[in-house]
Design a protein around this motif. Structure first.
Motif, PDB file in Angstrom:
ATOM      1  N   VAL A 198       0.841  -1.191   0.000  1.00  0.00           N
ATOM      2  CA  VAL A 198       0.000   0.000   0.000  1.00  0.00           C
ATOM      3  C   VAL A 198       0.884   1.252   0.000  1.00  0.00           C
ATOM      4  CG1 VAL A 198      -1.796   1.243   1.253  1.00  0.00           C
ATOM      5  CG2 VAL A 198      -1.788  -1.263   1.247  1.00  0.00           C
ATOM      6  N   LYS A 199       0.516   2.217  -0.798  1.00  0.00           N
ATOM      7  CA  LYS A 199       1.278   3.461  -0.929  1.00  0.00           C
ATOM      8  C   LYS A 199       1.338   4.210   0.410  1.00  0.00           C
ATOM      9  CE  LYS A 199       2.995   6.399  -4.162  1.00  0.00           C
ATOM     10  NZ  LYS A 199       4.030   6.019  -5.152  1.00  0.00           N
ATOM     11  N   ASN A 200       2.498   4.803   0.671  1.00  0.00           N
ATOM     12  CA  ASN A 200       2.698   5.680   1.839  1.00  0.00           C
ATOM     13  C   ASN A 200       2.506   4.967   3.170  1.00  0.00           C
ATOM     14  OD1 ASN A 200       3.171   7.941   0.133  1.00  0.00           O
ATOM     15  ND2 ASN A 200       0.958   8.246  -0.066  1.00  0.00           N
ATOM     16  N   ILE A 201       2.830   3.672   3.193  1.00  0.00           N
ATOM     17  CA  ILE A 201       2.723   2.879   4.417  1.00  0.00           C
ATOM     18  C   ILE A 201       4.087   2.266   4.713  1.00  0.00           C
ATOM     19  CG2 ILE A 201       1.819   0.696   5.343  1.00  0.00           C
ATOM     20  CD1 ILE A 201      -0.206   2.865   5.546  1.00  0.00           C
ATOM     21  N   ASN A 202       4.528   2.338   5.976  1.00  0.00           N
ATOM     22  CA  ASN A 202       5.707   1.593   6.409  1.00  0.00           C
ATOM     23  C   ASN A 202       5.594   1.319   7.905  1.00  0.00           C
ATOM     24  OD1 ASN A 202       6.613   3.933   7.810  1.00  0.00           O
ATOM     25  ND2 ASN A 202       7.835   4.601   6.067  1.00  0.00           N
ATOM     26  N   LYS A 203       6.598   0.671   8.457  1.00  0.00           N
ATOM     27  CA  LYS A 203       6.528   0.301   9.867  1.00  0.00           C
ATOM     28  C   LYS A 203       6.494   1.522  10.779  1.00  0.00           C
ATOM     29  CE  LYS A 203       8.654  -4.291   9.408  1.00  0.00           C
ATOM     30  NZ  LYS A 203       9.673  -5.226   9.929  1.00  0.00           N
ATOM     31  N   ALA A 204       7.176   2.594  10.384  1.00  0.00           N
ATOM     32  CA  ALA A 204       7.192   3.800  11.214  1.00  0.00           C
ATOM     33  C   ALA A 204       5.820   4.460  11.258  1.00  0.00           C
ATOM     34  CB  ALA A 204       8.243   4.778  10.687  1.00  0.00           C
ATOM     35  N   SER A 205       5.163   4.577  10.126  1.00  0.00           N
ATOM     36  CA  SER A 205       3.836   5.215  10.106  1.00  0.00           C
ATOM     37  C   SER A 205       2.829   4.391  10.915  1.00  0.00           C
ATOM     38  CB  SER A 205       3.351   5.394   8.664  1.00  0.00           C
ATOM     39  OG  SER A 205       3.167   4.151   8.006  1.00  0.00           O
ATOM     40  N   ALA A 206       2.979   3.063  10.876  1.00  0.00           N
ATOM     41  CA  ALA A 206       2.086   2.204  11.656  1.00  0.00           C
ATOM     42  C   ALA A 206       2.329   2.367  13.152  1.00  0.00           C
ATOM     43  CB  ALA A 206       2.274   0.754  11.242  1.00  0.00           C
ATOM     44  N   ILE A 207       3.584   2.509  13.540  1.00  0.00           N
ATOM     45  CA  ILE A 207       3.906   2.751  14.952  1.00  0.00           C
ATOM     46  C   ILE A 207       3.262   4.052  15.422  1.00  0.00           C
ATOM     47  CG2 ILE A 207       5.797   3.380  16.515  1.00  0.00           C
ATOM     48  CD1 ILE A 207       7.487   1.237  15.047  1.00  0.00           C
ATOM     49  N   SER A 208       3.311   5.077  14.591  1.00  0.00           N
ATOM     50  CA  SER A 208       2.672   6.348  14.951  1.00  0.00           C
ATOM     51  C   SER A 208       1.177   6.167  15.174  1.00  0.00           C
ATOM     52  CB  SER A 208       2.917   7.390  13.849  1.00  0.00           C
ATOM     53  OG  SER A 208       4.265   7.788  13.814  1.00  0.00           O
ATOM     54  N   SER A 209       0.533   5.381  14.300  1.00  0.00           N
ATOM     55  CA  SER A 209      -0.907   5.126  14.460  1.00  0.00           C
ATOM     56  C   SER A 209      -1.198   4.420  15.777  1.00  0.00           C
ATOM     57  CB  SER A 209      -1.420   4.280  13.291  1.00  0.00           C
ATOM     58  OG  SER A 209      -1.331   4.981  12.072  1.00  0.00           O
ATOM     59  N   LEU A 210      -0.363   3.447  16.117  1.00  0.00           N
ATOM     60  CA  LEU A 210      -0.571   2.707  17.358  1.00  0.00           C
ATOM     61  C   LEU A 210      -0.324   3.595  18.572  1.00  0.00           C
ATOM     62  CD1 LEU A 210      -1.189   0.119  18.888  1.00  0.00           C
ATOM     63  CD2 LEU A 210       1.204  -0.558  18.592  1.00  0.00           C
ATOM     64  N   LEU A 211       0.716   4.400  18.547  1.00  0.00           N
ATOM     65  CA  LEU A 211       1.002   5.288  19.677  1.00  0.00           C
ATOM     66  C   LEU A 211      -0.127   6.287  19.886  1.00  0.00           C
ATOM     67  CD1 LEU A 211       4.830   6.001  19.210  1.00  0.00           C
ATOM     68  CD2 LEU A 211       3.746   4.343  20.738  1.00  0.00           C
ATOM     69  N   ASP A 212      -0.685   6.803  18.788  1.00  0.00           N
ATOM     70  CA  ASP A 212      -1.833   7.711  18.909  1.00  0.00           C
ATOM     71  C   ASP A 212      -3.000   6.994  19.583  1.00  0.00           C
ATOM     72  OD1 ASP A 212      -0.428   9.734  17.692  1.00  0.00           O
ATOM     73  OD2 ASP A 212      -1.344   9.469  15.715  1.00  0.00           O
TER      74      ASP A 212
END
Length: 276
Positions: A198-212
């Motif tokens: 999926v475009k514009n998705i990586n492990k770092a962006s997912a971590i940000s979503s989880l932390l939020d």
């Protein structure tokens, strides 16, 4: 102060014969008993997270290199390739005669000849990670892979395909500007697989979503990984730990370099960081 730990699976928590060192199991159990949260952060989809991984005690997972986020069985975020994108990928790979598998939370769906074409590729991948005498089969590497499933799907996190040459990856970049093309199993010309996510998705962006979702702070995070795909999460988290068997690039940027996965590297890192 309790920490939030993000642990890659293959090459970090699990060796390249799909074995989990007992020391890693102990480290995770003790860390959670000490109040730390533990999430795997992996390229695997949920269908590849087998029960022995959950049995260690996990607070949740990030899968598909960031397309899926789960906390205590609650889905925090899930971005998938669309049905139209999946059909485009499957048709393109068939036309190029490239074998592949679709990575979904419901299962891994292999192309018609992936089992036979993929076996020497999987063995080479394992060899490069230090297992020089392996006879790993595709079914051993992917125990629940489906070889007769529907290939036009709307539940796919990402797609991996065997490279006949590096040009196949370069062609995928041109063919799929709406997706995120990558490679794995080696750098540049020696890569074994291409992948499309999926475009514009990586492990770092997912971590940000989880932390939020958790209301947590990045200063309390530690990431563990071994491959270039793990670099964004090591950069993003407060402390980044590279495995000794990892590539030179990730070891150079990491805050800490520990031992190989099969040499109790994860346990040693947990001890160094006073998590256990």
């Amino acid at each position: 102060m309790s920490k939030i730990l993000f642990i890659d699976v293959d090459g970090t928590l699990v060796d390249y014969d799909n074995n989990i060192p007992q020391s890693a199991v102990e480290a995770i159990k003790i860390a959670r008993n000490n109040g730390h949260k533990v999430y795997i952060c992996t390229g695997r989809s949920k269908s590849e997270v087998y029960q022995e991984l959950w049995d260690m005690g996990l607070d949740g997972m990030i899968g598909g290199n960031g397309s899926y986020v789960e906390d205590k069985n609650n889905v925090v975020m899930h971005n998938t390739i669309t049905y139209e994108q999946c059909k485009h990928i499957v048709d393109w790979l068939h036309n190029k005669k490239l074998e592949f598998y679709l990575e979904s939370n419901s299962g891994l769906y292999a192309s018609e000849n992936f089992e036979t074409v993929g076996q020497p590729v999987i063995q080479e991948y394992s060899n490069r990670k230090g297992n020089l005498s392996n006879s790993l089969t595709v079914r051993e590497a992917f125990p629940d892979m489906l070889f007769d499933g529907e290939l036009y799907r709307d539940d796919v996190n990402k797609v991996s395909f065997i490279l006949n040459s590096y040009q196949d990856h370069l062609d995928s970049i041109d063919e799929f500007p709406d997706l995120n093309p990558g490679t794995w199993g080696g750098k540049g010309e020696i890569a074994l697989f291409g992948d499309l996510g999926v475009k514009n998705i990586n492990k770092a962006s997912a971590i940000s979503s989880l932390l939020d979702y958790l209301g947590a702070d990045i200063k309390d995070t530690i990431a563990f990984g071994d491959a270039n795909v793990d670099i964004p999460m090591l950069e993003h988290c407060n402390i980044g730990v590279a495995m000794g068997s990892g590539g030179q690039k990730i070891k150079e940027m990491a805050d800490i370099v520990t031992d190989d996965v099969e040499k109790d590297g994860l346990y040693k890192a947990f001890k160094t960081l006073n998590l256990i």
